[in-house]
Write an enzyme that holds these catalytic residues in place. Structure first.
Site, short mmCIF file in Angstrom:
data_model
loop_
_atom_site.label_atom_id
_atom_site.label_comp_id
_atom_site.label_asym_id
_atom_site.label_seq_id
_atom_site.Cartn_x
_atom_site.Cartn_y
_atom_site.Cartn_z
CG ASP A 213 -0.25 0.07 2.52
OD1 ASP A 213 0.99 0.25 2.55
OD2 ASP A 213 -0.92 -0.05 3.56
CG ASN A 221 -6.48 11.13 -0.59
OD1 ASN A 221 -6.27 11.53 -1.74
ND2 ASN A 221 -6.83 9.88 -0.32
CG ASP A 230 -7.79 10.02 -7.72
OD1 ASP A 230 -7.86 9.25 -6.74
OD2 ASP A 230 -8.78 10.57 -8.22
CG ASP A 256 -3.57 2.93 0.61
OD1 ASP A 256 -4.58 2.33 1.01
OD2 ASP A 256 -2.60 3.20 1.34
#
Length: 337
Positions: A213, A221, A230, A256
């Site tokens: 991840d 974010n 993104d 993720d």
């Protein structure tokens, strides 16, 4: 001749440039038998020449190439005029007496009818040819028209099947692929991993599942917005796609979370892969100017004949190893602080 819609319909047929069709070849053989002529063609005419996906009796370079330039084409006039062309004797016919099909290929008698799509585009001709004068009959022309209808049905059927196959492939992509990254999604990964496991069970070939991840993805974010988040996911997916082989699988399971399946990668080979992946991430961080730094925790679990685990078990063990790696990395960072 050069209408874009007509040329597009020709390209859709995928029967240009020397392509052939067994069905169209059989139709031309039938034409020679029914009309008692030595040569019959299914001819598709584009802006550069004519192509013969169906051919019977034509020898020489034109037969070998399954086509000629327009300088050697009677069929082009069937396309431009949109109706049958009937030539009893090319030597006295004003439209074709100077055409090189007569002078170089020996075409003396010609009867051709349009190949017209259901949408009204004239793609070419179904024609009968003789090297001596012929008095063509209305019955012969009617036979050619029936054969042209059959040839056009075959051409359009081929195009329809290809279009349906392409649509099915696109739908399959949408079902199995992650929209953002283009990697397999959870469903796509699961289906292909099942096949890989079945193969491994038959052959005894080991493989590994890698869970990873993005570290601090929530902070990316929160600090820079979901568009930047993104961007981080897409960049990570691109790195994974670059380092895996064609025999491997790469997937984004959600958020993720990424998962890889590495064929024949256990032990040292697996260590080498993980090292190569971390090096690729470091290289991307050194090269790219952006607001975030890519970092990943990684966990692995392996399958072998001596340790045959189910896919759910492998993925759970890889996840557990990932979180152990994440805790170790956080502890290391605290010790350095």
């Amino acid at each position: 001749m050069t209408a874009p819609s007509r040329l597009a319909a020709l390209r859709t047929s995928q029967l240009l440039d020397g392509a052939s069709s067994d069905v169209l070849d059989r139709l031309t053989r039938l034409a020679t038998q029914l009309l008692h002529v030595p040569v019959a063609l299914v001819s598709l005419v584009d802006d550069g020449g004519q192509h013969f996906p169906g051919l019977a009796g034509l020898g020489g370079w034109a037969g070998a190439q399954r086509g000629t330039p327009l300088s050697h084409s009677f069929c082009q006039y069937v396309v431009t005029n949109g109706r049958a062309l009937i030539v009893d004797d090319a030597s006295v016919h004003p439209l074709v007496r100077d055409n090189l099909a007569f002078h170089e290929l020996g075409v003396v008698a010609y009867a051709g009818v349009p190949l017209r799509t259901s949408g009204g585009e004239n793609l070419g001709s179904v024609c009968a040819i003789d090297m001596a004068p012929v008095q063509w009959t209305a019955e012969q022309v009617a036979i050619l028209e029936d054969l042209a209808a059959a040839a056009m049905a075959e051409i359009e059927l081929r195009s329809t099947v290809r279009a349906l196959t392409a649509a099915q492939e696109r739908l399959q992509q949408q079902v199995e692929r992650d929209v953002l990254t283009g990697l397999y999604n959870r469903r796509g990964f699961s289906e292909r991993a099942k096949h890989h496991l079945a193969l491994a069970q038959r052959t005894g070939s080991p493989f590994s599942v890698v869970a990873l991840d993005l570290d601090a993805f929530k902070q990316i974010n929160d600090s820079f917005g979901h568009d930047v988040g993104d961007e981080a996911l897409v960049e990570m997916a691109s790195l994974l796609a670059d380092v895996v082989r064609d025999s491997d699988l790469a997937a984004r399971l959600g958020g993720d979370e990424f998962t890889l399946l590495l064929a024949n990668a256990v032990g040292r080979d697996l260590d080498v892969f993980v090292g190569r992946l971390r090096a690729a991430i470091d290289a991307a961080n050194a090269r790219d100017e952006r607001d975030f730094v890519l970092a990943s925790s990684i966990g692995v679990a392996s399958w072998s004949p001596a340790s045959p685990r189910s896919l759910p078990t492998l993925m759970r063990l890889a996840d557990e190893a990932l979180y152990a790696d994440k805790r170790a990395r956080k502890l290391h960072a605290l010790c350095l602080a």
